[in-house]
Design an enzyme around this catalytic site. Structure first.
Site, PDB file in Angstrom:
ATOM      1  N   LYS A  61     -11.998 -10.504 -34.270  1.00 17.52           N
ATOM      2  CA  LYS A  61     -12.583  -9.760 -35.374  1.00 17.52           C
ATOM      3  C   LYS A  61     -12.311  -8.268 -35.223  1.00 17.52           C
ATOM      4  CE  LYS A  61     -16.289 -12.023 -37.061  1.00 17.52           C
ATOM      5  NZ  LYS A  61     -17.703 -12.473 -37.036  1.00 17.52           N
ATOM      6  N   ARG A  86     -11.006 -22.337 -28.293  1.00 13.98           N
ATOM      7  CA  ARG A  86     -10.698 -21.744 -29.593  1.00 13.98           C
ATOM      8  C   ARG A  86      -9.188 -21.786 -29.810  1.00 13.98           C
ATOM      9  NH1 ARG A  86     -12.917 -16.385 -28.962  1.00 13.98           N
ATOM     10  NH2 ARG A  86     -13.428 -16.721 -31.125  1.00 13.98           N
ATOM     11  N   GLU A 137     -22.024 -15.697 -37.772  1.00 12.13           N
ATOM     12  CA  GLU A 137     -22.801 -14.472 -37.941  1.00 12.13           C
ATOM     13  C   GLU A 137     -22.254 -13.787 -39.190  1.00 12.13           C
ATOM     14  OE1 GLU A 137     -22.234 -11.341 -35.075  1.00 12.13           O
ATOM     15  OE2 GLU A 137     -24.067 -10.315 -35.695  1.00 12.13           O
TER      16      GLU A 137
END
Length: 555
Positions: A268, A258, A34
RNA sequence: AGUUCGAUUGUGUAACGGUAGCACCACAGACUCUGACUCUGUUAGUCUAGGUUCGAAUCCUAGUCGAACUACCA
């Protein structure tokens, strides 16, 4: 021959698919960021995986921007993401955007409405949350769930036409409000947002949700293996549901764990806080785990790829030791970075039997690991800078550096014998004195002596200066996110130490941003982006291993 | 509490019913004009309990522990 390497679970799946003739043996992956922030080492893993699998199986990998939320997304991020991927050494087959499919996704939604599988809901966000049920209790059907197809068609068209305000209506899939998977309880497909989109401008005021857009985008691109992280595993039934109901190309989703790294944070949200609250200087601060930060730090794409390859891929929770990454960085830099001499904490060395005003110029090998590395000219005179820590007036037995009576090699020059030192009134050492052995000249040594220690030096008369930024881990604890309290309480206050002026050998004067070198015995350094001719700035990329420091620490 | 996923030396990852291996870290030594690199070696592991089997890290059952999921974010 390269040795046989075992397959990871995704490679096994792919090889099995190829063997079974699935997708005509075709492999097509995608990397779907994104565009709302900068890429970090976690993304790098995903990039290496997706592009790597495509390459390994002669397939393709698309770069697809998942730009379905105009509120957070910007073109600036698109550019930085593309730049980072290229820097990492990968090339995408197609550059695509979820927003390219808005019209097609709209048509798909109309199809689902026609099949009675989607409906327009007038409920508020609060009402939808309240009727969703919980982990252990079923949800309740919306009062708008049984609207007729015609009514839904009309209302959905009106939503698109802008007849409603943000939040007034949504389009929902009609699945099962009692499903044990909360995501299957009539998930939202579209919401109204009167927002400017970075690519479609003001054309749309309804935007598809991730769950509705992602699988269909994969399908449109004929993606065979859609790889994402484990937190999306609950989304897979919905991913499959949309594709099945629409009867379109069946892309399949696979999940891996992850990657986490010690002594840093990866979310983030947390990285954004570090930037906004000035704990670091920006997204590309050399201490950040971002791709741009690591680039500025001096890490190489080769090292990062090697790291991703080494740590592998699996489905269990993990936190990889940062020393694994540092090992990969050193391994690559050891082979590629030229050796130079820089004195970070100087003390003057006077060679009492070398005539003042005389000078020698030595050719010193640039990189012992690289036979074609060549040599450079390094000037020598009777007064040199050496590291303060390389002299001790009273030295322990295993100290191989300068101490009264000790013999030491000046790298690339002569063997010297330490004669003593000079101190100021408060007892600080101001000069170290020694004599040199003319017959010990590097490369022409007839002295027959061997010495245990070799130290680096810079001729005072010829030295240039530079600023050096010494970086250390950003946090004091291995896993800041799992500690009590706020993760920011665990920031390492000494993660950056600036040395305004160090002495460097003159050959370094025209180093340009991005250059990577090893300061002999001190570590790998790179020229910072802020560096300018005459005002050089070096970042410490990573230290060298230091067995002596360990010895000293142990006492 | 429900669903789903997971559990192998300190860390990461292999072993696909048949010798628990590799890398990092740590430690010891050799080499060294970088106390670097390189080389050699050492330490240390299958979550627990049952079961199937000649044989189980692997298959089955039960438990334990961990993670994710209740955004008009992705």
């Amino acid at each position: 021959m390269s040795e046989e390497r075992s397959l990871n679970f995704l490679e096994e799946i792919i090889e099995n698919d190829i063997e079974m003739g699935a997708n005509d043996g075709r492999v097509h992956t995608r990397f779907p960021p994104e565009p709302n922030g900068y890429l970090h080492i976690g993304h790098a893993t995903s990039i290496c995986l997706n592009f790597g699998l495509a390459k390994k199986y002669s397939g393709k990998c698309n770069l697809r921007f998942d730009d379905t939320n105009p509120v957070t997304e910007e073109t600036e991020y698109v550019e930085s993401i593309k730049n980072d991927i290229k820097w990492l050494g990968f090339t995408w087959d197609n550059e695509l955007y979820a927003s390219d499919y808005f019209e097609q996704l709209y048509d798909f939604a109309v199809q689902l409405i026609r099949k009675g599988l989607a409906y327009v809901d007038d409920s508020t966000a609060e009402e939808i949350a309240a009727t969703k049920g919980s982990l252990v209790t079923p949800g309740i059907n919306s009062p708008y769930r049984e609207r007729t197809v015609d009514e839904n068609l009309q209302l959905f068209a009106d939503m698109r036409a802008g007849k409603y305000k943000d939040g007034e209506k949504t389009l929902r899939a009609k699945v099962d409000m009692a499903h044990p998977n909360l995501l299957m309880r009539d998930p939202l497909m579209y919401r109204i947002k009167h927002e400017h989109h970075h690519r479609t401008g003001d054309k749309w005021c309804i935007y598809p949700m991730y769950d509705y857009a992602h699988g269909q985008s994969d399908s449109i691109e004929q993606i065979t293996h859609s790889i994402c992280t484990l937190e999306f595993i609950h989304h897979r039934p919905l991913y499959d549901w949309f594709i099945a109901q629409l009867g379109i190309f069946p892309s399949h989703q696979y999940e891996f764990a992850r990657r986490n790294l010690t002594y840093t944070v990866m979310s983030k949200r947390k990285l954004l806080q570090l930037v906004n609250e000035n704990h670091v200087t920006g997204w590309d601060d050399p201490r950040m785990p971002t791709v741009s930060g690591m680039r500025r730090r001096g890490y190489t794409p080769e090292a990062i790829r090697q790291f991703c390859d080494t740590i592998g891929i699996a489905k269990r929770e993990n936190i990889t030791d940062i020393s694994m990454l540092e090992f990969c960085v050193r391994e690559h830099l050891n082979k590629t970075a030229n050796r130079v001499m820089a004195v970070l904490d100087p003390v003057k060395l006077v060679i009492t039997n070398y005539p003042g005003g005389q000078e020698d110029v030595f050719d010193i090998e640039n990189n012992p690991e690289d036979p074609n590395g060549g040599t450079r000219k390094v000037p020598f005179s009777n007064e040199l800078w050496i590291e303060r820590e390389d002299f001790m007036e009273e030295a322990p037995k295993k100290f191989f550096r300068l101490a009264p009576g000790n013999l030491v090699r000046l790298k690339g020059a002569f063997i010297v014998k330490c004669e003593g030192c000079k101190k100021d009134d408060s007892g600080n050492i101001t000069e170290v004195h020694c004599t040199y052995l003319p017959e010990s000249k590097s490369g022409h040594d007839t002295s027959g002596l061997t010495v245990k220690g070799t130290i680096h030096w810079v001729s005072i008369a010829h030295a240039k200066t530079a600023e050096v930024r010494m970086y250390d881990r950003l946090f004091r604890v291995e896993d800041p996110s799992s500690e009590e309290g706020n993760f920011k309480d665990y920031i390492n206050p000494d993660s950056m130490q600036i040395i305004p002026s160090v002495y460097i050998e003159p050959a370094l004067a025209d180093a340009v941003p991005g250059d990577r070198v090893q300061f002999m015995r001190k570590g790998y350094f790179c020229v910072d982006t802020e560096s300018k001719p005459g005002k050089l700035v070096f970042n410490r990329t990573v230290t060298l291993k230091d067995a002596w420091a360990k010895e000293v620490k142990r006492g």
